[in-house]
Design a protein around this motif. Sequence first.
Motif, mmCIF file in Angstrom:
data_model
loop_
_atom_site.group_PDB
_atom_site.id
_atom_site.type_symbol
_atom_site.label_atom_id
_atom_site.label_comp_id
_atom_site.label_asym_id
_atom_site.label_seq_id
_atom_site.Cartn_x
_atom_site.Cartn_y
_atom_site.Cartn_z
ATOM 1 N N MET A 30 3.842 11.059 -43.147
ATOM 2 C CA MET A 30 4.446 11.582 -41.920
ATOM 3 C C MET A 30 4.259 10.575 -40.788
ATOM 4 N N ALA A 31 5.146 10.676 -39.807
ATOM 5 C CA ALA A 31 5.077 9.804 -38.632
ATOM 6 C C ALA A 31 4.121 10.418 -37.613
ATOM 7 N N LEU A 32 3.158 9.621 -37.166
ATOM 8 C CA LEU A 32 2.232 10.081 -36.134
ATOM 9 C C LEU A 32 2.776 9.792 -34.738
ATOM 10 N N TYR A 33 3.673 8.810 -34.656
ATOM 11 C CA TYR A 33 4.262 8.418 -33.373
ATOM 12 C C TYR A 33 5.777 8.375 -33.476
ATOM 13 N N ASP A 34 6.429 8.725 -32.384
ATOM 14 C CA ASP A 34 7.873 8.529 -32.247
ATOM 15 C C ASP A 34 8.036 7.173 -31.575
ATOM 16 N N ARG A 35 8.554 6.212 -32.299
ATOM 17 C CA ARG A 35 8.680 4.848 -31.777
ATOM 18 C C ARG A 35 10.052 4.630 -31.154
ATOM 19 N N LYS A 36 10.017 3.954 -30.023
ATOM 20 C CA LYS A 36 11.239 3.587 -29.318
ATOM 21 C C LYS A 36 11.157 2.088 -29.022
#
Length: 59
Positions: A30-36
């Motif tokens: 799972m993704a722990l961060y939403d990256r932009k």
Amino acid sequence: MTGANPLQVHNIKQATPSRHVLDTEKRLGMALYDRKTRGATLAADGATYLRIAPGDAKV
């Protein structure tokens, strides 16, 4: 040392913690961060992980 960058204070390259986070995300599936493009924010799964993971398991 107010405002000092902790990575610089401890002589850690940015790639090291980033790699640890990516490895943890891969292991957990799972993704722990939403990256932009200009940064990242804690994802909902990341907030849950921080809340329930034992202290020594946290990134």
